[in-house]
Design an enzyme around this catalytic site. Sequence first.
Site, PDB file in Angstrom:
ATOM      1  N   CYS A 231      -4.001   5.512  -8.003  1.00 23.41           N
ATOM      2  CA  CYS A 231      -4.316   5.284  -9.564  1.00 23.41           C
ATOM      3  C   CYS A 231      -3.205   5.991 -10.287  1.00 23.41           C
ATOM      4  O   CYS A 231      -3.184   5.998 -11.899  1.00 23.41           O
ATOM      5  CB  CYS A 231      -5.623   5.967  -9.917  1.00 23.41           C
ATOM      6  SG  CYS A 231      -5.992   7.043  -9.953  1.00 23.41           S
TER       7      CYS A 231
ATOM      8  N   GLU B 119      -2.975   0.033 -10.087  1.00 23.53           N
ATOM      9  CA  GLU B 119      -3.424   0.886  -8.838  1.00 23.53           C
ATOM     10  C   GLU B 119      -2.992   0.646  -7.679  1.00 23.53           C
ATOM     11  O   GLU B 119      -2.188  -0.715  -8.149  1.00 23.53           O
ATOM     12  CB  GLU B 119      -5.157   0.618  -8.538  1.00 23.53           C
ATOM     13  CG  GLU B 119      -5.389   1.313  -7.420  1.00 23.53           C
ATOM     14  CD  GLU B 119      -6.802   2.022  -8.710  1.00 23.53           C
ATOM     15  OE1 GLU B 119      -6.899   2.622  -9.492  1.00 23.53           O
ATOM     16  OE2 GLU B 119      -7.128   2.722  -6.991  1.00 23.53           O
TER      17      GLU B 119
END
Length: 367
Positions: free
Chosen positions: A322, A356
Site C-alpha cells: 500500500c 496499492e
Amino acid sequence: MDCKFVSECGSCTLNLPYTEQIEFKKEYIEREFKDFYAGEFEFFASESIYYRSRAEFGIYHNKNQISYSMRGKNQKFVMIDECLKVDSKIAAIMSPLLKYIEKNQNLRDKLFGVEFISTKDELLIVLLYHKDISNLKCEFDTLAQEFKIFVIARSRGKKLISGSENLKERLNILQREYKFILGDGAFIQPNRAVNEKMIGWAKDCVKDSRDMLEMYCGHGNFTIPMADKFSKILATEISKKSIENALKNCKLNGIDNIKFIRLSADELMQAFAGVREFNRLKKINLSEFNFSHILVDPPRVGLETSVINFIKNYENIIYISCNPTTLKENLKELSKSHKVSKFAIFDQFANTTHIECGVLLRSKNEN
Ligand SMILES: C[S@@+](CC[C@H](N)C(=O)[O-])C[C@H]1O[C@@H](n2cnc3c(N)ncnc32)[C@H](O)[C@@H]1O
C-alpha cells in the site's frame, strides 16, 4: 467527482476525471518502477464513487446542532453533510443517523467521532465519546434497532455493543463465494470490489505450488481464498483480533489446511532462526513446511531487513503493497535474487494519490 466539498475537503486529494486518475497513477508507477519491470502494468480500476466500505468522520458541535466533519485542505476542519466516496449503504444512513442523534441529548453530548463499516449485507457504526457512557446502553440498543444496524459505543476504557461487534462479509473471488467475519479494531481492506480483484490476481499468480507462507495475513483475506492452491499454509499476523477472526473464517469456509498463528514478523523470523521458542508454536513443526510461495502484505513501512533476508530464499514472492515508496526500497534488495514477473496496480483509493500495488517476484535461480 461531483462532490460539493471537493475544493475544501482534505480527504479526496486527486481531483481529476476518473480516466485521467488512471493515467496519472499508471504513469507514476511505470516511471517509478521502470528499472525493475519492463512488462505490462495491469490496472484494476475502482468505482469512482460509493466504493469505500470503511469511513470515519469527526463530529462538530454548534450549540444543539451537530455536523460531520473532515480534515480540510486549507482550514483545519470542513463540515460536510454527505460523502460520495463511502459505499451506498453508508451514504444512505449518514443524514438520518445524524438527525436522530442530534435530537437525543444523551447520544449527542460529547460525541466526537463516528466510524462506519459496511459489508455486502450489514452495517456497523462505532460512536466515539468523551464521557462516561455506562448508563446509555438502552439508548444505543434502541438506535441499533431503529436503523437495523450494529452499534458500538466507545469511551475511554469502555465499550458497549448493541447487536454484534462482528460483521459477515461475502467476497466473490474467481466465481466462488467466500464468507468472512470481520470487525472493528482490526485491519479491513477499504474497497471491497477492488479487494475481490486483488485476491483473484494473487491467486492467479500461483503456479507449481507446494506450501505457502503468508505474513501480515489479517483475518485471512488472501489466505482463505488461496487455500485450495496449496498443500499447506502457514499464516501469521500480529493482531490478536485478526487471528481470532481468521480461525473462525477457516471454519466458515470449511478449510483445514491453514495454520494461523499470532506472531509479529520479527517473532516469526526468530522462530525460523531457532533463536527463540514460542508456546504458540508448540504444536507446529516449522520444518514440515516446504514453501514454494511467500505472500507478504505489510503495513506502509514495508518489510524489515530480516524479513527480506528470509524471503529471498524462496522461489516465488507475492508482494502486496500500500506504499510505492517502501515497495521500491524493498525491491532494490529483492531484485538482487528475484526478477519481477508481474506487476499490478489496484485502485483501492480512488480520488486520492494513494496507490496499492501487487508484484510477483520469481527467483533468478528458477527457470
Ligand atoms: C495491509 S494489512 C494486510 C492484512 C491482510 N493481508 C488483508 O488483506 O486484510 C497489514 C497487516 O499487518 C499486520 N501487522 C502490522 N505490523 C505487523 C508486524 N510487525 N508483524 C506482523 N503483522 C503486522 C496488521 O495487523 C495488518 O493486519
